[in-house]
Write a protein that holds these residues in place. Structure first.
Motif, PDB file in Angstrom:
ATOM      1  N   LEU A 110       0.814  -1.219   0.000  1.00 22.71           N
ATOM      2  CA  LEU A 110       0.000   0.000   0.000  1.00 22.71           C
ATOM      3  C   LEU A 110       0.846   1.266   0.000  1.00 22.71           C
ATOM      4  O   LEU A 110       0.388   2.311  -0.452  1.00 22.71           O
ATOM      5  CB  LEU A 110      -0.956  -0.003   1.202  1.00 22.71           C
ATOM      6  N   VAL A 168       1.445   1.974  -3.525  1.00 25.86           N
ATOM      7  CA  VAL A 168       0.203   2.457  -4.136  1.00 25.86           C
ATOM      8  C   VAL A 168      -0.035   3.919  -3.767  1.00 25.86           C
ATOM      9  O   VAL A 168      -0.451   4.731  -4.608  1.00 25.86           O
ATOM     10  CB  VAL A 168      -0.982   1.581  -3.678  1.00 25.86           C
ATOM     11  N   ALA A 169       0.258   4.275  -2.503  1.00 25.15           N
ATOM     12  CA  ALA A 169       0.093   5.664  -2.081  1.00 25.15           C
ATOM     13  C   ALA A 169       1.020   6.577  -2.875  1.00 25.15           C
ATOM     14  O   ALA A 169       0.630   7.676  -3.296  1.00 25.15           O
ATOM     15  CB  ALA A 169       0.377   5.786  -0.579  1.00 25.15           C
ATOM     16  N   THR A 209      -0.420   7.000  -6.290  1.00 34.20           N
ATOM     17  CA  THR A 209      -1.564   7.906  -6.231  1.00 34.20           C
ATOM     18  C   THR A 209      -1.109   9.350  -6.190  1.00 34.20           C
ATOM     19  O   THR A 209      -1.635  10.207  -6.918  1.00 34.20           O
ATOM     20  CB  THR A 209      -2.406   7.579  -4.987  1.00 34.20           C
ATOM     21  N   VAL A 251      -8.404   6.707  -9.252  1.00 33.49           N
ATOM     22  CA  VAL A 251      -9.099   6.813  -7.961  1.00 33.49           C
ATOM     23  C   VAL A 251      -9.908   5.545  -7.716  1.00 33.49           C
ATOM     24  O   VAL A 251      -9.878   4.958  -6.621  1.00 33.49           O
ATOM     25  CB  VAL A 251     -10.012   8.059  -7.931  1.00 33.49           C
ATOM     26  N   ALA A 252     -10.643   5.103  -8.746  1.00 33.32           N
ATOM     27  CA  ALA A 252     -11.426   3.876  -8.595  1.00 33.32           C
ATOM     28  C   ALA A 252     -10.506   2.682  -8.365  1.00 33.32           C
ATOM     29  O   ALA A 252     -10.815   1.796  -7.565  1.00 33.32           O
ATOM     30  CB  ALA A 252     -12.288   3.651  -9.833  1.00 33.32           C
ATOM     31  N   PHE A 267      -7.352   2.546  -7.017  1.00 33.37           N
ATOM     32  CA  PHE A 267      -6.725   2.407  -5.699  1.00 33.37           C
ATOM     33  C   PHE A 267      -7.760   2.133  -4.618  1.00 33.37           C
ATOM     34  O   PHE A 267      -7.461   1.459  -3.629  1.00 33.37           O
ATOM     35  CB  PHE A 267      -5.803   3.607  -5.370  1.00 33.37           C
ATOM     36  N   SER A 268      -8.996   2.628  -4.801  1.00 32.94           N
ATOM     37  CA  SER A 268     -10.022   2.349  -3.785  1.00 32.94           C
ATOM     38  C   SER A 268     -10.499   0.905  -3.872  1.00 32.94           C
ATOM     39  O   SER A 268     -10.512   0.185  -2.872  1.00 32.94           O
ATOM     40  CB  SER A 268     -11.219   3.284  -3.979  1.00 32.94           C
ATOM     41  N   LEU A 320      -7.344  -0.985  -1.924  1.00 35.13           N
ATOM     42  CA  LEU A 320      -7.771  -0.839  -0.535  1.00 35.13           C
ATOM     43  C   LEU A 320      -8.827  -1.875  -0.166  1.00 35.13           C
ATOM     44  O   LEU A 320      -8.707  -2.580   0.848  1.00 35.13           O
ATOM     45  CB  LEU A 320      -8.286   0.582  -0.295  1.00 35.13           C
ATOM     46  N   ILE A 321      -9.883  -2.015  -0.990  1.00 36.34           N
ATOM     47  CA  ILE A 321     -10.891  -3.041  -0.694  1.00 36.34           C
ATOM     48  C   ILE A 321     -10.312  -4.421  -0.965  1.00 36.34           C
ATOM     49  O   ILE A 321     -10.560  -5.375  -0.222  1.00 36.34           O
ATOM     50  CB  ILE A 321     -12.163  -2.784  -1.534  1.00 36.34           C
TER      51      ILE A 321
END
Lengths: 128, 212
Positions: free
Chosen positions: B73, B76-77, B80, B199-200, B202-203, B207-208
């Motif tokens: 993550l 990923v951050a 982003t 945005v979609a 990484f969410s 994350l999910i």
């Protein structure tokens, strides 16, 4: 904001005006960036925290993602309620309808199938 | 009621033009933006199919690694942040183009492109790492869906960087002509929409997906 700012010359996109004001436009991008960073940081924080009820986390992440997409659309892509933008908004609404049907429909159908079908190992046994 | 208002009322019975008189056809810039926007929406529909596949196949790991075991993550951050800032700088470069400022436009586009390349480098590192530890796209349905979705976005970013370099060269050689400005408008729309799709990703994906 002056009167000519609200009602630009007919048939011109915002960037086409002779006199371009830089300040408010940069400010718009800065506000958009600030909101986007805020929402992103919240998403990453929520995903890793133990402070909230765990089953609520995926829902919160989806809500935050939709909010951030809205921020991007308004501040970066400049989707507005301007009459020149009506067609863009209608196309966006139709696109969202298709996206909703594809994603929602797939998840709905596949979860139904998962519930109503025998587990795979039992199917294998019946085929023997 | 005068003849003029009657004619106006017939032509636009729902007052969709907000009381403005008829203006004739929209300018080429608005028509071009609209056409490209429709293409982008079709691209979003394409991505929604990959998102649906990923969401359905999230649990189908076939004994292979789960999302929580392979997603980094922090990387990923960083991706982003790179893409978000590049979208922001791209907007600033478009303002520079609107005021016909060649130097700041080129600087802004160069920064946008470098941030995009940084994003691609991080993503390449992630993909190479996954393939190296036997978690490539052939390992499970979950990983196939993951590589298709994220790889498709990465391919879009790669094309976007090529387009960005083309636009820098065109503006340098031909200046801020009307047709070049329309291409810049389309490029900016493309770049911002790539960020929306990220945005979609990484969410939903990271994350999910790492919680599941």
């Amino acid at each position: 904001m002056s009167e000519s700012d609200l009602h630009g010359p007919a048939g011109l996109a915002p960037g086409d005006e002779e006199e371009v004001r830089i300040g408010p436009r940069v400010l718009g991008y800065v506000v958009g960036l600030g909101l986007a960073v805020l929402l992103t940081v919240t998403s990453f924080f929520i995903a890793g925290t133990d402070l909230v009820w765990q089953p609520s986390i995926p829902v919160a992440l989806v809500v935050l993602a939709i909010a951030q997409m809205g921020v991007h659309l308004v501040f970066f892509v400049h989707i507005t309620t301007d009459p020149d933008n009506t067609n863009n908004v209608m196309a966006l609404a139709f696109g969202l309808l298709i996206v909703f049907l594809v994603v929602g429909g797939s998840l709905w159908i596949m979860s139904n199938l998962n519930q109503n079908m025998l587990p795979m190992d039992q199917i294998m046994q019946m085929q023997r | 009621m005068t003849d003029a208002t009657l004619a106006y009322g017939r032509g636009d019975p729902y007052q969709l033009h907000g009381g403005r008189p008829h203006e004739g056809p929209a300018s080429k810039r608005i028509v071009t933006g609209y056409g490209f926007w429709i293409f982008l929406l079709s691209d979003i529909v394409l991505f929604s199919c990959f998102f649906a596949a990923y969401a359905v196949l999230l649990g189908q790991t076939a004994g292979g690694p789960r999302g929580s075991e392979i997603f980094d993550l922090r990387s990923v951050a960083a991706e982003t942040a790179l893409l978000l800032i590049s979208s922001f700088v791209c907007g600033l470069a478009m303002i520079a183009a609107d005021v016909r400022n060649q130097r700041w436009f080129q600087i802004g586009m160069a920064v946008t492109g470098l941030l995009g390349l940084g994003f691609l480098a991080l993503e390449y590192r992630e993909f190479a790492g996954l393939v190296g530890r036997d978690a490539g796209p052939t390992r499970s349905a979950f990983l196939s869906a993951f590589f298709t979705l994220v790889g498709c976005h990465g391919a879009h970013v790669s094309v976007g960087v090529l387009w960005l370099l083309t636009m820098m060269a065109q503006v340098f050689a031909k200046g801020f002509r009307a047709d070049i400005m329309r291409r810049l408008l389309c490029f900016a729309l493309f770049w911002h929409v790539l960020d929306i799709i990220w945005v979609a990703i990484f969410s939903v994906v990271y994350l999910i997906g790492s919680a599941a």
